[in-house]
Design an enzyme around this catalytic site. Structure first.
Site, PDB file in Angstrom:
ATOM      1  CE  LYS A   1       4.579  65.896 -65.583  1.00  0.00           C
ATOM      2  NZ  LYS A   1       3.632  66.902 -66.027  1.00  0.00           N
TER       3      LYS A   1
ATOM      4  NE  ARG B   1       6.344  72.234 -62.996  1.00  0.00           N
ATOM      5  CZ  ARG B   1       6.592  71.103 -62.358  1.00  0.00           C
ATOM      6  NH1 ARG B   1       6.818  69.990 -63.011  1.00  0.00           N
ATOM      7  NH2 ARG B   1       6.611  71.092 -61.036  1.00  0.00           N
TER       8      ARG B   1
END
Ligand code: HH2
Length: 285
Positions: A220, A254
């Site tokens: 991210k 995740r």
């Protein structure tokens, strides 16, 4: 702690790995690569072989500013892949905000629905309540189109925890068994870098709600901002953040890089277990 997840029952004695497979044109790290169902299926099978417990299939990118996708398009992308992966050896999760997609995904054998909007769309709870699917309730401030414009909190950890507890209560009142619910603070969803860091540092507050916590930090932009690395060079930073999250109570991670994440987790787990047996010996002595 137990998680009911469609055909699966997870005891959560070790952190579970959820491998990401994006059937999208524009996901921030793998957009466009896996639109072809055969490639998506092959990639998912690789992730299972590398140790994924759950495969998360998403047909709409939720990155900041991403284009919305019609339910029919999501369904068209998801169903053949769900069909082909039914017996792949991992639980199948579908990442969607739309009730219509949830209904079709469950009929096509999804074991889990992962909703970045926390089952707030009209009809979402009705679509999932009667199934046995695991439900991941994620926190997001705003919508993907505008969520990174001006995220604002007085107390990020307290507000996110309160939101997640409220959504879990709403699901339970609608008849969803508590053992089906997973909570996710939604790293990067309507949060500044400082908010993301505070949420990871304070994850134990969310874990204390007593439900399994899922965290997604893989590749991210917060990792890019801290390290100065492009999206395909963020593995080390992603693993560092993931281990901080599991140390503070995350039970599911995740990730895009399943093999490396799994190795990091088994080493972390071995140390954590040695630590708890030492503590027991000291207590007994
Ligand atoms: N992050 C993304 C998508 N779905 N679901 C949960 N529960 N938690 C997350 O942190 C999360 C999520 C964003 O990552 P990715 O799927 O790689 O990108 P995109 O949304 O661009 O497809």
């Amino acid at each position: 702690m137990k998680l009911i997840c469609g055909r699966y029952r997870f005891l959560l004695e070790r952190p579970l790995v959820m491998g990401v497979v994006n059937l999208t044109e524009d996901s921030f790290s793998d957009g466009g690569r896996l639109l072809d169902p055969e490639r998506a299926v092959a990639h998912a099978r690789e992730l299972v072989a590398a140790g994924a417990d759950i495969i998360d299939l998403g047909a709409e990118s939720t990155r900041p500013g991403a284009t919305a996708v019609e339910a029919a398009v999501e369904i068209e992308r998801l169903v053949p892949v769900l069909d082909a992966l039914r017996d792949c050896g991992a639980a199948l999760s579908v990442d969607t905000r739309k009730a219509a997609v949830m209904t079709v995904a469950l009929a096509a054998g999804a074991d889990m629905i992962n909703d970045v909007n926390g089952f707030r769309d009209e009809g979402a709870i009705d679509a999932v309540r009667g199934s046995a699917a695991g439900l991941c309730v994620m926190h997001m401030q705003g919508t993907p189109e505008i969520m990174q414009e001006a995220p604002s909190y007085r107390d990020p950890v307290g507000e996110v925890a309160q939101f997640l507890r409220g959504r879990a209560d709403t699901l339970e009142k609608a008849g969803v068994a508590r053992e089906r619910i997973v909570l996710d603070p939604g790293i990067g969803f309507g949060k500044s870098l400082v908010h993301n860091l505070q949420l990871l540092a304070g994850l134990d507050v969310i874990a204390a709600l007593g439900l399994p916590v899922l965290v997604g930090v893989s590749r991210k932009s917060m990792i890019g901002t801290i390290t100065g690395r492009d999206v395909d060079e963020r593995l080390a930073g992603s693993i560092a953040a993931m281990l901080c999250a599991v140390s503070r109570g995350a039970r599911i991670v995740r990730v895009h890089d399943v093999a490396a994440s799994r190795d990091a987790l088994v080493v972390w787990q071995a140390i954590a277990e040695a630590g708890s047996s030492t503590a027991q010996i000291q207590q007994e002595g």
